[in-house]
Scaffold this motif. Sequence first.
Motif, PDB file in Angstrom:
ATOM      1  N   PHE A   4       0.853  -1.189   0.000  1.00 48.80           N
ATOM      2  CA  PHE A   4       0.000   0.000   0.000  1.00 48.80           C
ATOM      3  C   PHE A   4       0.888   1.238   0.000  1.00 48.80           C
ATOM      4  O   PHE A   4       1.876   1.319   0.732  1.00 48.80           O
ATOM      5  CB  PHE A   4      -0.936   0.003   1.218  1.00 48.80           C
ATOM      6  N   LYS A   5       0.518   2.216  -0.824  1.00 52.46           N
ATOM      7  CA  LYS A   5       1.321   3.423  -1.005  1.00 52.46           C
ATOM      8  C   LYS A   5       0.713   4.592  -0.233  1.00 52.46           C
ATOM      9  O   LYS A   5      -0.498   4.803  -0.254  1.00 52.46           O
ATOM     10  CB  LYS A   5       1.398   3.764  -2.488  1.00 52.46           C
ATOM     11  N   VAL A   6       1.570   5.339   0.445  1.00 50.11           N
ATOM     12  CA  VAL A   6       1.169   6.555   1.142  1.00 50.11           C
ATOM     13  C   VAL A   6       1.859   7.719   0.447  1.00 50.11           C
ATOM     14  O   VAL A   6       3.088   7.762   0.369  1.00 50.11           O
ATOM     15  CB  VAL A   6       1.562   6.503   2.641  1.00 50.11           C
ATOM     16  N   ASP A   7       1.047   8.642  -0.086  1.00 54.14           N
ATOM     17  CA  ASP A   7       1.575   9.847  -0.726  1.00 54.14           C
ATOM     18  C   ASP A   7       1.579  10.971   0.298  1.00 54.14           C
ATOM     19  O   ASP A   7       0.556  11.225   0.951  1.00 54.14           O
ATOM     20  CB  ASP A   7       0.707  10.260  -1.915  1.00 54.14           C
ATOM     21  N   VAL A   8       2.716  11.628   0.437  1.00 51.83           N
ATOM     22  CA  VAL A   8       2.847  12.740   1.382  1.00 51.83           C
ATOM     23  C   VAL A   8       3.127  14.005   0.577  1.00 51.83           C
ATOM     24  O   VAL A   8       4.075  14.049  -0.213  1.00 51.83           O
ATOM     25  CB  VAL A   8       3.967  12.486   2.410  1.00 51.83           C
ATOM     26  N   PHE A   9       2.282  15.009   0.768  1.00 56.67           N
ATOM     27  CA  PHE A   9       2.398  16.284   0.066  1.00 56.67           C
ATOM     28  C   PHE A   9       2.966  17.321   1.028  1.00 56.67           C
ATOM     29  O   PHE A   9       2.425  17.508   2.120  1.00 56.67           O
ATOM     30  CB  PHE A   9       1.024  16.731  -0.457  1.00 56.67           C
ATOM     31  N   ILE A  10       4.036  17.970   0.617  1.00 57.41           N
ATOM     32  CA  ILE A  10       4.668  19.016   1.417  1.00 57.41           C
ATOM     33  C   ILE A  10       4.262  20.345   0.767  1.00 57.41           C
ATOM     34  O   ILE A  10       4.856  20.768  -0.228  1.00 57.41           O
ATOM     35  CB  ILE A  10       6.211  18.895   1.415  1.00 57.41           C
ATOM     36  N   PRO A  11       3.247  21.000   1.301  1.00 59.91           N
ATOM     37  CA  PRO A  11       2.723  22.198   0.634  1.00 59.91           C
ATOM     38  C   PRO A  11       3.540  23.452   0.939  1.00 59.91           C
ATOM     39  O   PRO A  11       4.232  23.536   1.951  1.00 59.91           O
ATOM     40  CB  PRO A  11       1.324  22.324   1.232  1.00 59.91           C
ATOM     41  N   ARG A  12       3.415  24.405   0.044  1.00 57.49           N
ATOM     42  CA  ARG A  12       3.910  25.744   0.345  1.00 57.49           C
ATOM     43  C   ARG A  12       2.932  26.345   1.350  1.00 57.49           C
ATOM     44  O   ARG A  12       1.740  26.074   1.288  1.00 57.49           O
ATOM     45  CB  ARG A  12       3.938  26.601  -0.916  1.00 57.49           C
ATOM     46  N   PRO A  13       3.440  27.160   2.261  1.00 55.72           N
ATOM     47  CA  PRO A  13       2.523  27.789   3.219  1.00 55.72           C
ATOM     48  C   PRO A  13       1.497  28.657   2.483  1.00 55.72           C
ATOM     49  O   PRO A  13       1.859  29.412   1.577  1.00 55.72           O
ATOM     50  CB  PRO A  13       3.444  28.656   4.084  1.00 55.72           C
ATOM     51  N   ARG A  14       0.238  28.491   2.828  1.00 56.86           N
ATOM     52  CA  ARG A  14      -0.830  29.327   2.280  1.00 56.86           C
ATOM     53  C   ARG A  14      -2.003  29.296   3.255  1.00 56.86           C
ATOM     54  O   ARG A  14      -2.140  28.350   4.043  1.00 56.86           O
ATOM     55  CB  ARG A  14      -1.219  28.903   0.870  1.00 56.86           C
ATOM     56  N   PRO A  15      -2.855  30.307   3.223  1.00 52.68           N
ATOM     57  CA  PRO A  15      -3.948  30.378   4.195  1.00 52.68           C
ATOM     58  C   PRO A  15      -4.868  29.152   4.205  1.00 52.68           C
ATOM     59  O   PRO A  15      -5.291  28.710   5.272  1.00 52.68           O
ATOM     60  CB  PRO A  15      -4.707  31.645   3.780  1.00 52.68           C
ATOM     61  N   PHE A  16      -5.173  28.572   3.039  1.00 54.68           N
ATOM     62  CA  PHE A  16      -6.056  27.400   3.019  1.00 54.68           C
ATOM     63  C   PHE A  16      -5.439  26.235   3.786  1.00 54.68           C
ATOM     64  O   PHE A  16      -6.134  25.522   4.509  1.00 54.68           O
ATOM     65  CB  PHE A  16      -6.410  26.994   1.583  1.00 54.68           C
ATOM     66  N   LEU A  17      -4.135  26.035   3.668  1.00 52.44           N
ATOM     67  CA  LEU A  17      -3.462  24.981   4.420  1.00 52.44           C
ATOM     68  C   LEU A  17      -3.637  25.203   5.925  1.00 52.44           C
ATOM     69  O   LEU A  17      -3.953  24.267   6.664  1.00 52.44           O
ATOM     70  CB  LEU A  17      -1.977  24.933   4.068  1.00 52.44           C
ATOM     71  N   GLN A  18      -3.430  26.427   6.370  1.00 50.85           N
ATOM     72  CA  GLN A  18      -3.571  26.716   7.795  1.00 50.85           C
ATOM     73  C   GLN A  18      -5.000  26.448   8.264  1.00 50.85           C
ATOM     74  O   GLN A  18      -5.225  25.925   9.354  1.00 50.85           O
ATOM     75  CB  GLN A  18      -3.152  28.161   8.101  1.00 50.85           C
ATOM     76  N   SER A  19      -5.969  26.772   7.427  1.00 53.03           N
ATOM     77  CA  SER A  19      -7.369  26.501   7.760  1.00 53.03           C
ATOM     78  C   SER A  19      -7.630  24.999   7.839  1.00 53.03           C
ATOM     79  O   SER A  19      -8.290  24.518   8.762  1.00 53.03           O
ATOM     80  CB  SER A  19      -8.291  27.152   6.728  1.00 53.03           C
ATOM     81  N   GLN A  20      -7.092  24.245   6.875  1.00 51.76           N
ATOM     82  CA  GLN A  20      -7.255  22.787   6.886  1.00 51.76           C
ATOM     83  C   GLN A  20      -6.680  22.187   8.168  1.00 51.76           C
ATOM     84  O   GLN A  20      -7.320  21.341   8.798  1.00 51.76           O
ATOM     85  CB  GLN A  20      -6.522  22.152   5.701  1.00 51.76           C
TER      86      GLN A  20
END
Length: 190
Positions: free
Chosen positions: A91-107
């Motif tokens: 089983f594969k786990v994908d990990v996303f390293i996002p750029r900081p943005r307001p939607f990420l902080q809300s999530q």
Amino acid sequence: MQNEPVEVTLKVTGVFEKLGIPYVIGGSLASTLYGMVRTTQDSDIVAEMRLEHLQPFVEALQDEFYVDSAMIAESIQRHSSFNIIHHETMFKVDVFIPRPRPFLQSQLARAQRQTFNFGTEVSAKFASPEDTILAKLEWYRLGGEVSDRQWRDILGILKTRAGELDVAYLRQWAATLRVTDLLERALSAA
């Protein structure tokens, strides 16, 4: 919900929690939790990993997972994604390293802890139903609006959670993410 994807994913989120890495599970695991059940080939986690997390993360998972530390380091530096594969189940786990943005902080702020019992109780943070819809609308748009699977996931959450969703929140972020037209179409279809 299938046990295997959740169990494997929670092994990874357990390491994130031990290392103090903010994360949220999204994608098909979140949409299955809130909407219609479907099989999945992988899980998606958004995590704010930094280079100082690299070595302890790899050390914690290398016995059970295929991990490529060079790929992970590059993903952290480029704010992209990497995957790790569970040896026993593939089983594969994908990990996303996002750029900081307001939607990420809300999530991250609105993430909801879900508890599962696999002989022992384990829990992890999942994106809220609203944030799962918004993220899937964004992916649907970025993918050329052709993924029936993404669209079904969105409609599944809207139908299953009808009356429970914060529609004002959905509309506010849909405008910011430039997916208002898709949200309105989905709300009408649901």
